[in-house]
Design a protein around this motif. Structure first.
Motif, mmCIF file in Angstrom:
data_model
loop_
_atom_site.group_PDB
_atom_site.id
_atom_site.type_symbol
_atom_site.label_atom_id
_atom_site.label_comp_id
_atom_site.label_asym_id
_atom_site.label_seq_id
_atom_site.Cartn_x
_atom_site.Cartn_y
_atom_site.Cartn_z
ATOM 1 N N VAL A 25 -0.036 6.406 -1.046
ATOM 2 C CA VAL A 25 -0.229 5.144 -0.326
ATOM 3 C C VAL A 25 -1.567 4.525 -0.699
ATOM 4 O O VAL A 25 -1.677 3.308 -0.888
ATOM 5 N N LEU A 26 -2.603 5.359 -0.820
ATOM 6 C CA LEU A 26 -3.924 4.868 -1.235
ATOM 7 C C LEU A 26 -3.845 4.199 -2.607
ATOM 8 O O LEU A 26 -4.347 3.081 -2.802
ATOM 9 N N ALA A 27 -3.207 4.882 -3.563
ATOM 10 C CA ALA A 27 -3.097 4.334 -4.920
ATOM 11 C C ALA A 27 -2.273 3.042 -4.925
ATOM 12 O O ALA A 27 -2.606 2.085 -5.629
ATOM 13 N N ILE A 28 -1.204 3.014 -4.146
ATOM 14 C CA ILE A 28 -0.359 1.816 -4.074
ATOM 15 C C ILE A 28 -1.142 0.647 -3.483
ATOM 16 O O ILE A 28 -1.077 -0.480 -3.982
ATOM 17 N N ARG A 29 -1.892 0.923 -2.415
ATOM 18 C CA ARG A 29 -2.701 -0.141 -1.807
ATOM 19 C C ARG A 29 -3.683 -0.723 -2.824
ATOM 20 O O ARG A 29 -3.871 -1.932 -2.915
ATOM 21 N N ARG A 30 -4.317 0.163 -3.579
ATOM 22 C CA ARG A 30 -5.316 -0.315 -4.545
ATOM 23 C C ARG A 30 -4.654 -1.103 -5.671
ATOM 24 O O ARG A 30 -5.206 -2.089 -6.157
ATOM 25 N N ALA A 31 -3.463 -0.658 -6.085
ATOM 26 C CA ALA A 31 -2.741 -1.407 -7.120
ATOM 27 C C ALA A 31 -2.288 -2.769 -6.598
ATOM 28 O O ALA A 31 -2.316 -3.767 -7.323
ATOM 29 N N VAL A 32 -1.878 -2.799 -5.327
ATOM 30 C CA VAL A 32 -1.453 -4.066 -4.718
ATOM 31 C C VAL A 32 -2.637 -5.037 -4.610
ATOM 32 O O VAL A 32 -2.529 -6.217 -4.931
ATOM 33 N N HIS A 33 -3.787 -4.520 -4.160
ATOM 34 C CA HIS A 33 -4.935 -5.387 -3.881
ATOM 35 C C HIS A 33 -5.770 -5.713 -5.119
ATOM 36 O O HIS A 33 -6.291 -6.829 -5.240
ATOM 37 N N TYR A 34 -5.904 -4.739 -6.044
ATOM 38 C CA TYR A 34 -6.865 -4.904 -7.138
ATOM 39 C C TYR A 34 -6.245 -4.820 -8.538
ATOM 40 O O TYR A 34 -6.924 -5.065 -9.528
#
Length: 210
Positions: A25-34
């Motif tokens: 989830v952390l990696a997905i959030r970062r890919a979504v945001h950045y």
């Protein structure tokens, strides 16, 4: 290098990385945001932690392979049952994209956070021990440290492949991502874990009968 062990390691790396937990989830959030690279680097933290666990498990199994071979039936049975539990837990989990922190825009912070989250997770090392201990004849033989290294390198390659594909997919479809995607991935990962467990327990049953 033993190609069979390397490929086995790749499959293990993919299977152990795919379940959607806090690190995914952390990696997905970062890919979504950045974007792609921050998501990939966040996943790389988990790859490093998996490398630590895989090395300990692979070389440990190699060092005590005589014990493992002597108690193969019990080890494979316990390992298969643990994988069933892991598979059910993964299949039934419902992760969420919203909530929590992704570590902010600093690109390396995601890697540090994901490494810490993975390396302090006792379930991760138990999972590797269960899988490696259940490989039976497919595990490196006693003293085959080159084979153990091939297995570890395969795990790292499979895990890195997962994070690269996940980050690329998420960065491309960032506007469409939702919790249903995460549940679908977990359903697939849970089924793979259950199939892996079925193969192990099927082999145990076959050896017991025949």
């Amino acid at each position: 290098m033993n190609i069979e062990l390397f490929i086995t390691g790749m499959i293990i790396g993919l299977v152990t990385s795919a379940p959607i937990g806090p690190v995914n989830v952390l990696a997905i959030r970062r890919a979504v945001h950045y974007g792609f690279l921050p998501g990939l680097i966040a996943g790389f933290g988990a790859v490093l932690a998996d490398g630590v666990f895989a090395t300990a498990a692979a070389f440990g199994v190699t060092a005590i392979s005589e014990f493992v071979e002597r108690h193969e039936f019990y080890i494979q049975t316990i390992g298969g049952c643990l994988l069933i539990i892991f598979g059910i837990v993964v299949f039934r989990s419902h992760p969420h994209l919203k909530g929590g922190s992704d570590g902010g825009p600093t690109i390396w912070r995601g890697m540090i956070v994901s490494f810490a989250m993975t390396v302090t997770n006792p379930g991760a090392i138990l999972g590797f021990i269960a899988i490696f201990g259940s490989l039976g004849e497919h595990a490196p033989e006693k003293g085959d440290y080159v084979g153990a290294l091939a297995l570890v390198l395969g795990v790292l390659t499979g895990a890195l492949l997962w994070w690269a594909c996940l980050s690329a997919l998420v960065s491309k479809l960032r506007n469409r991502m939702n919790d249903n995607w995460l549940s679908t991935i977990n359903h697939g990962a849970g089924i793979i874990l259950l199939l892996f467990a079925a193969l192990i327990l099927g082999k145990v049953a076959s050896d017991l009968i025949f």
